[in-house]
Design a protein around this motif. Structure first.
Motif, PDB file in Angstrom:
ATOM      1  N   MET B   1      -3.718  27.822  79.285  1.00 33.93           N
ATOM      2  CA  MET B   1      -3.301  28.784  78.272  1.00 33.93           C
ATOM      3  C   MET B   1      -4.428  29.766  77.997  1.00 33.93           C
ATOM      4  O   MET B   1      -5.590  29.475  78.235  1.00 33.93           O
ATOM      5  CB  MET B   1      -2.890  28.062  77.000  1.00 33.93           C
ATOM      6  CG  MET B   1      -4.029  27.343  76.299  1.00 33.93           C
ATOM      7  SD  MET B   1      -3.486  26.394  74.882  1.00 33.93           S
ATOM      8  CE  MET B   1      -2.702  25.002  75.660  1.00 33.93           C
ATOM      9  N   PHE B 212      -6.559  20.983  99.106  1.00 39.85           N
ATOM     10  CA  PHE B 212      -7.718  20.981  98.226  1.00 39.85           C
ATOM     11  C   PHE B 212      -8.231  22.426  98.120  1.00 39.85           C
ATOM     12  O   PHE B 212      -8.094  23.201  99.057  1.00 39.85           O
ATOM     13  CB  PHE B 212      -8.829  20.096  98.798  1.00 39.85           C
ATOM     14  CG  PHE B 212      -8.591  18.618  98.629  1.00 39.85           C
ATOM     15  CD1 PHE B 212      -7.474  17.998  99.158  1.00 39.85           C
ATOM     16  CD2 PHE B 212      -9.517  17.836  97.938  1.00 39.85           C
ATOM     17  CE1 PHE B 212      -7.264  16.639  99.004  1.00 39.85           C
ATOM     18  CE2 PHE B 212      -9.317  16.466  97.777  1.00 39.85           C
ATOM     19  CZ  PHE B 212      -8.185  15.866  98.306  1.00 39.85           C
ATOM     20  N   PHE B 213      -8.855  22.722  97.005  1.00 38.91           N
ATOM     21  CA  PHE B 213      -9.297  24.096  96.757  1.00 38.91           C
ATOM     22  C   PHE B 213     -10.808  24.132  96.526  1.00 38.91           C
ATOM     23  O   PHE B 213     -11.364  23.241  95.882  1.00 38.91           O
ATOM     24  CB  PHE B 213      -8.613  24.660  95.514  1.00 38.91           C
ATOM     25  CG  PHE B 213      -7.118  24.759  95.636  1.00 38.91           C
ATOM     26  CD1 PHE B 213      -6.517  25.939  96.026  1.00 38.91           C
ATOM     27  CD2 PHE B 213      -6.314  23.667  95.385  1.00 38.91           C
ATOM     28  CE1 PHE B 213      -5.141  26.023  96.153  1.00 38.91           C
ATOM     29  CE2 PHE B 213      -4.936  23.736  95.508  1.00 38.91           C
ATOM     30  CZ  PHE B 213      -4.351  24.923  95.896  1.00 38.91           C
ATOM     31  N   GLU B 214     -11.430  25.205  97.019  1.00 35.84           N
ATOM     32  CA  GLU B 214     -12.828  25.470  96.673  1.00 35.84           C
ATOM     33  C   GLU B 214     -12.958  26.929  96.291  1.00 35.84           C
ATOM     34  O   GLU B 214     -12.580  27.817  97.072  1.00 35.84           O
ATOM     35  CB  GLU B 214     -13.745  25.180  97.865  1.00 35.84           C
ATOM     36  CG  GLU B 214     -14.239  23.743  97.880  1.00 35.84           C
ATOM     37  CD  GLU B 214     -15.250  23.485  98.978  1.00 35.84           C
ATOM     38  OE1 GLU B 214     -15.028  22.518  99.712  1.00 35.84           O
ATOM     39  OE2 GLU B 214     -16.235  24.228  99.098  1.00 35.84           O
ATOM     40  N   VAL B 215     -13.441  27.176  95.115  1.00 31.59           N
ATOM     41  CA  VAL B 215     -13.582  28.535  94.612  1.00 31.59           C
ATOM     42  C   VAL B 215     -15.067  28.853  94.504  1.00 31.59           C
ATOM     43  O   VAL B 215     -15.806  28.118  93.844  1.00 31.59           O
ATOM     44  CB  VAL B 215     -12.895  28.684  93.235  1.00 31.59           C
ATOM     45  CG1 VAL B 215     -12.990  30.118  92.745  1.00 31.59           C
ATOM     46  CG2 VAL B 215     -11.436  28.236  93.312  1.00 31.59           C
ATOM     47  N   ARG B 357       0.992  26.554  81.275  1.00 32.25           N
ATOM     48  CA  ARG B 357       0.430  25.202  81.403  1.00 32.25           C
ATOM     49  C   ARG B 357      -0.299  25.139  82.752  1.00 32.25           C
ATOM     50  O   ARG B 357       0.247  24.660  83.746  1.00 32.25           O
ATOM     51  CB  ARG B 357       1.563  24.182  81.335  1.00 32.25           C
ATOM     52  CG  ARG B 357       1.119  22.733  81.380  1.00 32.25           C
ATOM     53  CD  ARG B 357       0.772  22.230  80.007  1.00 32.25           C
ATOM     54  NE  ARG B 357       0.034  20.988  80.044  1.00 32.25           N
ATOM     55  CZ  ARG B 357       0.423  19.862  79.456  1.00 32.25           C
ATOM     56  NH1 ARG B 357       1.540  19.803  78.797  1.00 32.25           N
ATOM     57  NH2 ARG B 357      -0.337  18.785  79.519  1.00 32.25           N
ATOM     58  N   LEU B 358      -1.503  25.629  82.779  1.00 32.52           N
ATOM     59  CA  LEU B 358      -2.226  25.670  84.049  1.00 32.52           C
ATOM     60  C   LEU B 358      -2.722  24.281  84.429  1.00 32.52           C
ATOM     61  O   LEU B 358      -2.860  23.391  83.593  1.00 32.52           O
ATOM     62  CB  LEU B 358      -3.412  26.630  83.957  1.00 32.52           C
ATOM     63  CG  LEU B 358      -3.081  28.107  83.721  1.00 32.52           C
ATOM     64  CD1 LEU B 358      -4.343  28.951  83.836  1.00 32.52           C
ATOM     65  CD2 LEU B 358      -2.020  28.602  84.684  1.00 32.52           C
ATOM     66  N   SER B 360      -5.687  22.318  87.300  1.00 37.56           N
ATOM     67  CA  SER B 360      -6.982  22.671  87.889  1.00 37.56           C
ATOM     68  C   SER B 360      -6.819  23.383  89.222  1.00 37.56           C
ATOM     69  O   SER B 360      -7.692  24.139  89.636  1.00 37.56           O
ATOM     70  CB  SER B 360      -7.850  21.426  88.043  1.00 37.56           C
ATOM     71  OG  SER B 360      -7.163  20.429  88.760  1.00 37.56           O
ATOM     72  N   ALA B 361      -5.687  23.203  89.894  1.00 38.06           N
ATOM     73  CA  ALA B 361      -5.452  23.939  91.140  1.00 38.06           C
ATOM     74  C   ALA B 361      -5.377  25.444  90.901  1.00 38.06           C
ATOM     75  O   ALA B 361      -5.433  26.225  91.847  1.00 38.06           O
ATOM     76  CB  ALA B 361      -4.167  23.451  91.799  1.00 38.06           C
ATOM     77  N   SER B 363      -7.667  27.059  89.463  1.00 39.08           N
ATOM     78  CA  SER B 363      -9.042  27.451  89.134  1.00 39.08           C
ATOM     79  C   SER B 363      -9.390  28.849  89.633  1.00 39.08           C
ATOM     80  O   SER B 363     -10.189  29.556  89.014  1.00 39.08           O
ATOM     81  CB  SER B 363     -10.033  26.441  89.702  1.00 39.08           C
ATOM     82  OG  SER B 363      -9.935  25.230  88.989  1.00 39.08           O
ATOM     83  N   ILE B 366      -8.066  31.123  87.048  1.00 43.08           N
ATOM     84  CA  ILE B 366      -8.847  30.973  85.813  1.00 43.08           C
ATOM     85  C   ILE B 366     -10.181  31.707  85.952  1.00 43.08           C
ATOM     86  O   ILE B 366     -10.616  32.442  85.066  1.00 43.08           O
ATOM     87  CB  ILE B 366      -9.083  29.477  85.505  1.00 43.08           C
ATOM     88  CG1 ILE B 366      -7.744  28.771  85.227  1.00 43.08           C
ATOM     89  CG2 ILE B 366     -10.049  29.297  84.341  1.00 43.08           C
ATOM     90  CD1 ILE B 366      -7.822  27.249  85.244  1.00 43.08           C
ATOM     91  N   LYS B 367     -10.816  31.513  87.098  1.00 44.52           N
ATOM     92  CA  LYS B 367     -12.119  32.141  87.311  1.00 44.52           C
ATOM     93  C   LYS B 367     -11.989  33.662  87.448  1.00 44.52           C
ATOM     94  O   LYS B 367     -12.843  34.410  86.964  1.00 44.52           O
ATOM     95  CB  LYS B 367     -12.776  31.545  88.558  1.00 44.52           C
ATOM     96  CG  LYS B 367     -14.153  32.102  88.880  1.00 44.52           C
ATOM     97  CD  LYS B 367     -15.169  31.825  87.785  1.00 44.52           C
ATOM     98  CE  LYS B 367     -16.531  32.429  88.106  1.00 44.52           C
ATOM     99  NZ  LYS B 367     -17.453  32.383  86.950  1.00 44.52           N
TER     100      LYS B 367
END
Lengths: 187, 428
Positions: B1, B212-215, B357-358, B360-361, B363, B366-367
Motif C-alpha cells: 500500500m 525468483f527476483f533480484e533487484v 496488497r503488494l 515482496s515479488a 520489490s 516498490i523500489k
C-alpha cells in the motif's frame, strides 16, 4: 430461461447493441466516477512478518526499524559470534537462535505463525543464518525476501549466500528500502 | 500500500507538480517522426505532461512544438495554415515560427514591432531515430539528446509504434517493470506470437511459474533480474532495465527483435505508450516488419486513422471467452500489448494504491516508486540532476541468459547489459 449463447469469436454478438448496458457492466466502468462505487473494505489482516538481521551492520538498521509502529512484525538478529549451548545445532543448519527484544528465541519457534521473512544483510553477511532460515522457510512454505545493503563487489558474497534462499533479493545502498518494502507489503 | 499523498506525487505530472518537474528534466518522446513527414505538412495536436501544444514542421523542415492556442484570442492553431516560415492562425492571421515567436500580426502597421513582444511557450522538438523528442524543462539545463540504442541503430534495424492508453502513466510503467505477470497473462504469446515463439527461453519461462527476483540499482534506474530453473546447475535469467523516468526494455527471446517501451504522460489519466522493436546487428526482416505492423508482438491494431487501439473500452477489448476457455489466451484478450492495457485500464484512470496488497515479488515496483519519489524530492529541494538524464544511462540493453547457479547476473552480464554498436544482443 436459457442463458445467452456466448460469442463464438472475438467480435461482440450481433444482439449486444440491443442489450441495456450499464456503465458498470462494461469496460467503461474504469472511470474515476465509477471508482466511487468500489467496495471500500477494511484492510485485510497483515502478514505475519519477521525481519532478521544477518550481521552486525544489518542489526543496527533493524534495531532502528523496530522502534517504528508496525502491525505485529517482529524484529530479530543473528549473532554468529555468540557461542552457547546451541552451537552444535547451528552448525547442523536445522535451527538457529536469534536475538529478539524480549530475549533469545529459536528460529523454529519464531516461524510457527510467520508467513513472511525478510533477511537483511550487509557486507558482513551471515551465510549460516541465511541457509538455516531459507531451509526452514522452504519446509514451511514461508515467503522469503532479502535486502542487501551495499553495492557492487562489497556485497557479492552476501548476494551469493542469500540468492538460493530469498525468493526476492534487493541490493541497495538505501537503508530506508527495508522499511519501504515492509510498508508496501503491509507489515 | 502507498500513502495517498505519495500516490498523488507519483501520478501527477502537470506543470508545477513534483513529478512534472522531474519529467521536465528529460527528453521525452512526443510524436512519431511520421506524424510530421515533410516540410509544410499539416500541424498535429499534442498533449504531454498536461500541456496542450501544437507540433508542426515549417517550410524549411524545422520542427516546432508550442502552445496550441494563439496568443490573440485563444483559437487553436491546429486550424492554421502552415506557410513559408511559420504557422498562421486561421482566425486573424497571426503567424508564429517554430520557436513560438510571433512574426506577423496583420492588423498592425507594416513597420510595427508589436509582434516581437508576442511569443508562445515553445519547446525544442528534435528527431532522433523515428521519434520526435521534446524537452519541456528549463532551457538552461537542457541535456544532450537521447542515445537509447533503439533510436540510434540504422533505420532498417528498428521499428516504433505508439498507442494511447487510457490510464495514468505509472500503472503502465509498472507493468513494464513487473516481469512476474509474463508467464501468466502472456503465456499464449510465448507459444504463438511470431515475434516471441520458438525460443528456448520460452520453455524455461513456461516450465517454472514461480521465479525468483533480484533487484539491483543501476546508475540510471534499476535492473530487475528474474531467474528460473534451467538445466541442472543453471538458472535462466531475464534482466529488465528501467531507466528513469519511464523507459523499460523487455528481455529478448532467441533471435527475435528486442523490444521495449517509453511510457509518456499525456495528462494524469492518459499516457502514450511508445513501443519499439530493434536489432543491434541486423535488419528487421519483411516478415517481422509485417507482423509488427499487423499488431503482433508488443504492438497492436488501431482504430483506423487513430492511435487508439482497435481493442478498447468501447468493445470490452474484444474479449473472447471461447479463446480463454480453450486456453488460447489466458485473459481472453488477443495480443500482448492489449492484454496489458486492458488490465491496466481496468484498474481505473489512477489506481488507488492505498488499497493495494503488494507482495515482496513486487520489490521492483516498490523500489522504482521510491527512486522516483526520491529523485523528485531531491530535484525540488537540492536541484539534484536525476538518474537517467546522463546519456550514458541510455546505453543499456535487456538480457536473457543461462548462467551457472553460483554466478551473479550483474557480474556475468556487465558487457551484455551495455549497448555496444555492432555487438549482437545476449538472448536465449
Amino acid at each position: 430461461m436459457p442463458s445467452p449463447r456466448p460469442p463464438v469469436s472475438g467480435k461482440p454478438p450481433s444482439d449486444m447493441a440491443m442489450r441495456p448496458t450499464l456503465l458498470n457492466s462494461c469496460a467503461w466502468a474504469a472511470t474515476a466516477a465509477e471508482a466511487r462505487f468500489r467496495i471500500n473494505a477494511a484492510p485485510q489482516a497483515p502478514r505475519a512478518s519477521r525481519v532478521v538481521a544477518l550481521d552486525a551492520g544489518a542489526a543496527d538498521v533493524v534495531r532502528e526499524l523496530a522502534d517504528q509502529p508496525w502491525r505485529g512484525t517482529r524484529f530479530l538478529s543473528y549473532d554468529a559470534s555468540r557461542s552457547d549451548g546451541h552451537g552444535e545445532l547451528d552448525r547442523a543448519l536445522t535451527d538457529i537462535v536469534l536475538d529478539a527484544s524480549d530475549g533469545r528465541v529459536r528460529l523454529s519457534e519464531e516461524l510457527i505463525d510467520a508467513d513472511f521473512i525478510m533477511m537483511v544483510a550487509t557486507a558482513g553477511y551471515g551465510a549460516t543464518a541465511a541457509t538455516a532460515i531459507g531451509n526452514a522457510c522452504a519446509l514451511r512454505g514461508i515467503m522469503t525476501a532479502g535486502v542487501i545493503l551495499g553495492r557492487d563487489h562489497d556485497v557479492d558474497a552476501a548476494v551469493t549466500a542469500l540468492r538460493p534462499h530469498a525468493r526476492v533479493l534487493l541490493v541497495t545502498n538505501d537503508t530506508n528500502d527495508v522499511a519501504e518494502i515492509l510498508s508496501a507489503v503491509g507489515a | 500500500m502507498l500513502r495517498q499523498d505519495i500516490n498523488e506525487l507519483l501520478t501527477q505530472t502537470g506543470p508545477g507538480t513534483a513529478m512534472g518537474d522531474l519529467f521536465r528534466q528529460y527528453w521525452i518522446p512526443a510524436l512519431l517522426a511520421d506524424e510530421l513527414p515533410e516540410p509544410g505538412c499539416p500541424p498535429v495536436r499534442v498533449k504531454l505532461l498536461s500541456e496542450r501544444m501544437i507540433a508542426f514542421r515549417d517550410s524549411d523542415g524545422r520542427y516546432g512544438l508550442m502552445d496550441e492556442f494563439c496568443a490573440h484570442r485563444g483559437a487553436s492553431l491546429w486550424f492554421g495554415n502552415n506557410e513559408v516560415g511559420g504557422l498562421r492562425c486561421a482566425y486573424h492571421g497571426w503567424k508564429y515560427d517554430v520557436t513560438g515567436q510571433c512574426i506577423e500580426v496583420p492588423s498592425e502597421p507594416d513597420n510595427s514591432s508589436f509582434c516581437t513582444k508576442v511569443k508562445l511557450t515553445a519547446y525544442p522538438l528534435i528527431r532522433v531515430g523515428a521519434v520526435l523528442w521534446t524537452y519541456m524543462g528549463d532551457p538552461a539545463t537542457q541535456p544532450e539528446p537521447p542515445e537509447f540504442e533503439w533510436v540510434t541503430v540504422p533505420s532498417e534495424q528498428t521499428y516504433t509504434s505508439k498507442r494511447w492508453q487510457e490510464s495514468n502513466w505509472l500503472q503502465a510503467l509498472e507493468g513494464g517493470i513487473d516481469s512476474s505477470h509474463v508467464s501468466w497473462l502472456h503465456s499464449d504469446g510465448l507459444r504463438n506470437d511470431p515475434l516471441f515463439k520458438g525460443s528456448k527461453g520460452n520453455d524455461y519461462n513456461l516450465n517454472d511459474m514461480r521465479p525468483f527476483f533480484e533487484v539491483v540499482e543501476s546508475d540510471g534506474g534499476l535492473l530487475v533480474g528474474v531467474r528460473r530453473n534451467a538445466e541442472e546447475g543453471y538458472y535462466y535469467w531475464r534482466i529488465t532495465p528501467w531507466v528513469m523516468p519511464a523507459f523499460t526494455m523487455v528481455p529478448p527471446r532467441g533471435d527475435h527483435p528486442v523490444h521495449g517501451h517509453f511510457w509518456v504522460p499525456i495528462d494524469d489519466e492518459n499516457c502514450w505508450v511508445f513501443t519499439f522493436d530493434y536489432l543491434p546487428t541486423r535488419a528487421i526482416t519483411e516478415a517481422e516488419l509485417t507482423a509488427m505492423k499487423e499488431g503482433r508482438g508488443v504492438h497492436n491494431e488501431y482504430v483506423p486513422g487513430t492511435f487508439r487501439p482497435l481493442q478498447n473500452k468501447d468493445n470490452d477489448y474484444l474479449m473472447d471467452r471461447d479463446a480463454q476457455r480453450r486456453g488460447e489466451t489466458f485473459s481472453g484478450i488477443k495480443g500482448i500489448a492489449m492484454q496489458d492495457a486492458s488490465l491496466q485500464e481496468s484498474m481505473g484512470p489512477i489506481v488507488d494504491r492505498t488499497k493495494e496488497r503488494l507482495v515482496s515479488a513486487d520489490s521492483g515496483i516498490i523500489k522504482a516508486r521510491r527512486k522516483l519519489v526520491q529523485a523528485a524530492q531531491e530535484l525540488r529541494d537540492e536541484g539534484t540532476v536525476p538518474p537517467g538524464v546522463d546519456t550514458a544511462h541510455h546505453r543499456i540493453r535487456s538480457v536473457s541468459i543461462v548462467l551457472p547457479k553460483e554466478e551473479s547476473f550483474l557480474e556475468s552480464c556487465r558487457d551484455a547489459l551495455t549497448a555496444t554498436p555492432g555487438v549482437r544482443q545476449t538472448s536465449v
